[in-house]
Design a protein around this motif. Sequence first.
Motif, short mmCIF file in Angstrom:
data_model
loop_
_atom_site.label_atom_id
_atom_site.label_comp_id
_atom_site.label_asym_id
_atom_site.label_seq_id
_atom_site.Cartn_x
_atom_site.Cartn_y
_atom_site.Cartn_z
N MET A 294 0.84 -1.18 0.00
CA MET A 294 0.00 0.00 0.00
C MET A 294 0.89 1.25 0.00
SD MET A 294 -3.53 -0.93 1.03
CE MET A 294 -3.62 -1.15 -0.70
N ALA A 295 0.43 2.27 -0.67
CA ALA A 295 1.22 3.49 -0.83
C ALA A 295 0.56 4.65 -0.08
CB ALA A 295 1.36 3.83 -2.30
N ARG A 296 1.33 5.73 0.03
CA ARG A 296 0.84 6.96 0.64
C ARG A 296 1.05 8.10 -0.36
NH1 ARG A 296 3.63 7.38 6.35
NH2 ARG A 296 2.53 9.33 6.23
N TYR A 297 0.11 9.03 -0.39
CA TYR A 297 0.17 10.16 -1.31
C TYR A 297 0.02 11.44 -0.49
CZ TYR A 297 -0.40 6.80 -5.05
OH TYR A 297 -0.21 5.76 -5.91
N GLN A 298 0.78 12.46 -0.87
CA GLN A 298 0.77 13.71 -0.10
C GLN A 298 0.30 14.87 -0.97
OE1 GLN A 298 4.59 15.03 1.47
NE2 GLN A 298 3.53 15.73 3.29
N CYS A 299 -0.57 15.69 -0.40
CA CYS A 299 -1.05 16.90 -1.06
C CYS A 299 0.13 17.87 -1.20
CB CYS A 299 -2.17 17.53 -0.23
SG CYS A 299 -2.75 19.11 -0.87
N MET A 300 0.29 18.43 -2.38
CA MET A 300 1.41 19.35 -2.63
C MET A 300 1.18 20.71 -1.97
SD MET A 300 2.43 18.53 -6.60
CE MET A 300 1.08 19.53 -7.19
N TYR A 301 -0.04 20.99 -1.56
CA TYR A 301 -0.35 22.31 -1.02
C TYR A 301 -0.33 22.35 0.51
CZ TYR A 301 -1.38 23.63 -5.74
OH TYR A 301 -1.26 23.88 -7.07
N CYS A 302 -0.99 21.41 1.14
CA CYS A 302 -1.08 21.46 2.61
C CYS A 302 -0.36 20.30 3.31
CB CYS A 302 -2.54 21.52 3.05
SG CYS A 302 -3.42 19.96 2.85
N GLU A 303 0.17 19.37 2.50
CA GLU A 303 0.92 18.22 3.01
C GLU A 303 0.07 17.15 3.70
OE1 GLU A 303 4.37 19.60 5.14
OE2 GLU A 303 5.15 20.61 3.36
N GLU A 304 -1.25 17.22 3.54
CA GLU A 304 -2.14 16.16 4.02
C GLU A 304 -1.74 14.86 3.33
OE1 GLU A 304 -4.20 15.64 6.27
OE2 GLU A 304 -5.74 14.26 5.64
N ILE A 305 -1.88 13.74 4.01
CA ILE A 305 -1.49 12.45 3.46
C ILE A 305 -2.71 11.55 3.29
CG2 ILE A 305 -0.19 10.33 3.91
CD1 ILE A 305 1.87 12.13 5.37
N TYR A 306 -2.82 10.97 2.10
CA TYR A 306 -3.81 9.92 1.86
C TYR A 306 -3.06 8.60 1.95
CZ TYR A 306 -7.06 6.65 -0.06
OH TYR A 306 -7.88 5.55 -0.20
N ASP A 307 -3.44 7.78 2.90
CA ASP A 307 -2.81 6.47 3.13
C ASP A 307 -3.76 5.40 2.63
OD1 ASP A 307 -1.83 4.06 4.24
OD2 ASP A 307 -0.97 5.13 5.94
N GLU A 308 -3.36 4.66 1.60
CA GLU A 308 -4.23 3.63 1.03
C GLU A 308 -4.63 2.59 2.07
OE1 GLU A 308 -2.77 3.58 -3.60
OE2 GLU A 308 -1.83 2.17 -2.21
N GLU A 309 -3.76 2.29 2.98
CA GLU A 309 -4.06 1.29 4.01
C GLU A 309 -5.20 1.74 4.92
OE1 GLU A 309 -1.73 -1.09 7.55
OE2 GLU A 309 -0.58 -0.29 5.88
N LEU A 310 -5.25 3.03 5.21
CA LEU A 310 -6.26 3.57 6.13
C LEU A 310 -7.53 4.02 5.44
CD1 LEU A 310 -3.93 5.73 8.40
CD2 LEU A 310 -4.72 3.39 8.79
N GLY A 311 -7.41 4.46 4.18
CA GLY A 311 -8.56 5.04 3.48
C GLY A 311 -9.00 6.32 4.19
N GLU A 312 -10.23 6.71 3.97
CA GLU A 312 -10.82 7.86 4.67
C GLU A 312 -12.27 7.51 4.98
OE1 GLU A 312 -10.16 11.39 2.26
OE2 GLU A 312 -8.06 11.44 2.83
N PRO A 313 -12.48 6.64 5.99
CA PRO A 313 -13.84 6.18 6.30
C PRO A 313 -14.84 7.32 6.54
CG PRO A 313 -12.22 4.89 7.50
CD PRO A 313 -11.47 6.02 6.83
N TYR A 314 -14.39 8.44 7.08
CA TYR A 314 -15.29 9.57 7.33
C TYR A 314 -15.78 10.20 6.04
CZ TYR A 314 -10.92 12.05 6.56
OH TYR A 314 -9.74 12.49 6.01
#
Length: 53
Positions: A1-21
């Motif tokens: 699983m990979a992680r992706y980071q927003c270039m503007y605010c540095e928020e991270i999307y983690d494929e392992e965690l998803g975003e259940p909310y």
Amino acid sequence: MARYQCMYCEEIYDEELGEPYKGIAPGTRFEDLPESYTCAICGVPKENFRKMK
């Protein structure tokens, strides 16, 4: 699983965690996110994320 980071605010999307909310189940790959996906913090579109090393 990979992680992706927003270039503007540095928020991270983690494929392992998803975003259940936001209705995105754990294990959802970044490329499988809808084109309408936006950063949870600053709201920029999906194309503004970069894969982390």
